[in-house]
Enzyme design. Sequence first.
Site, short mmCIF file in Angstrom:
data_model
loop_
_atom_site.label_atom_id
_atom_site.label_comp_id
_atom_site.label_asym_id
_atom_site.label_seq_id
_atom_site.Cartn_x
_atom_site.Cartn_y
_atom_site.Cartn_z
N SER A 177 -13.70 27.80 -24.18
CA SER A 177 -12.34 27.43 -24.55
C SER A 177 -11.85 28.42 -25.61
CB SER A 177 -12.30 25.97 -25.04
OG SER A 177 -10.98 25.48 -25.02
N ASP A 440 -9.91 22.72 -14.11
CA ASP A 440 -9.53 22.87 -15.52
C ASP A 440 -8.13 23.45 -15.66
OD1 ASP A 440 -9.45 23.28 -18.27
OD2 ASP A 440 -10.64 25.13 -18.16
N HIS A 465 -13.46 22.08 -17.42
CA HIS A 465 -13.49 22.87 -18.64
C HIS A 465 -14.92 23.14 -19.12
CE1 HIS A 465 -11.00 24.58 -21.75
NE2 HIS A 465 -11.63 23.93 -22.72
#
Length: 496
Positions: A177, A440, A465
């Site tokens: 991320s 995601d 994710h």
Amino acid sequence: MKCISGYIILLISYVYFANALPFFFHGRPRGGMLGSPKVSKLSSLKIDPKDEQWYTQKLDHFNPADSRTWQQRYFVNDKYFKTNGPIFLMIGGEGSADPIWMVEGQWIKYAEEHQALCVMLEHRFYGKSHPTEDLSVSNLQYLSSEQALADLATFHQYIVEKHMLSNKNRWISIGGSYPGSLSAWFRLKYPHLVYGALAASAPMWGLVDFQDYLVVVRDSLSSYSEKCNGAINEAINVIQDMVKSQTGRDTLKKVFRLCDAIETQDDVDNFFEAVAGNFEGVVQYNNDNRAFEGALGTNITIKVVCDTMLDSTLPDPFSRIVKVNDILMAVYNQSCLDAGYQSMISQLSKTSWNDSASEGGRQWTYQTCVEFGFFQSSNSTMQPFGNNFPASFFVKQCADIFGATFSADLLTNGIAFTNSYYGGEMFQGSRVLFINGAIDPWHALSFTSSPPNNNSFIFMSTTAHCADMYPDSDSDPQELTDARKKISSTIGEWLQ
């Protein structure tokens, strides 16, 4: 952003944060976008939070005349390290650095395979790494991705000296991320320090209006059933009619168990975003094999929410969307849904490290307001959640939380600098592997095919994710298993 960015909150903090911001706020789950992996019953490694170590870090790397320092937290696992082995650097993100990562997760398997030293550095202003006495705006000026990268650079030299490393010990940065972005950017800005970078679910350019986020949410729900989106849209239309009357607002407060009444248009907009957030969080972390406050919530998936939205035993889509809210509130032990606008602004305006917003909500909001944007707006017509939270709604929050100077112009200029500084879609770093999953929503801001400058990529059709970073599971799709093998083989090629 926490795969950077997860849905996790430690049980010891459970009561403290129970009535704070929603668990999923502006694309960031409480605790950060990178969630903690499950603890394997077979793990032979042990680590204690007391094993945390501290490094004396500069406050401002870009002002030589500023000699102020602070203590930054880090962790080390040398279980598999051999002479001349690589250094794996796990980059902390917009949440507390969880020491469980030092014994669990795929990078530990990679460390065993490649005889690596594992180090994890907590991001400034998150977790226990407090550079300043509070989170006032004047202090938050030292919170930026540029300062975080400089932290990594000085930490690199510290680890080299402490562990008596040499040029034979190649460094591989790892992040998911927002930390995935930092991993790629670290390779770009400090190529002499890090030899290769893994960037999982990494947003690579900023923008004000991230309207494609909800478009991907729609697509991901459709991967289970297109009827799911239709039911959501029907429910949203009913709610849209209800907020037009006081009677309707009173009913919504009761059935959704809101902490505050819906009074202003800002309350309306914030409420709609909270309802959408119930689905956003589930989609973003669908089937990702991580812990949700221990074992809670691991079965709340796209299938669960869509089956609820299509449950014929419930009378209509409105009652079903209320049921989805009930399910999530029960999982996270929330007595009421905090969707009031002024309540949110008040919480995020608090500057003490003892306030609930210091968990990361205030800090990450600041970074989005000055560096990235990333505002998951309802501006697209190609999604089922209505149009009540446009990008301008989020920009308004920046000014309401941090002051009038945090305007649309400031944000636009900040994003322009970010994209110019790191390259945006024209990223020119090398030896970076970008890993993304189609489920995601953040993949819309990353490289899912033909990255610039001949970098590598993995794009999976069934994962969400940061899925590649978590421990193996018997339910993992074959493409995820294959992706992890490719990641390890890529590391091996870099180390040859």
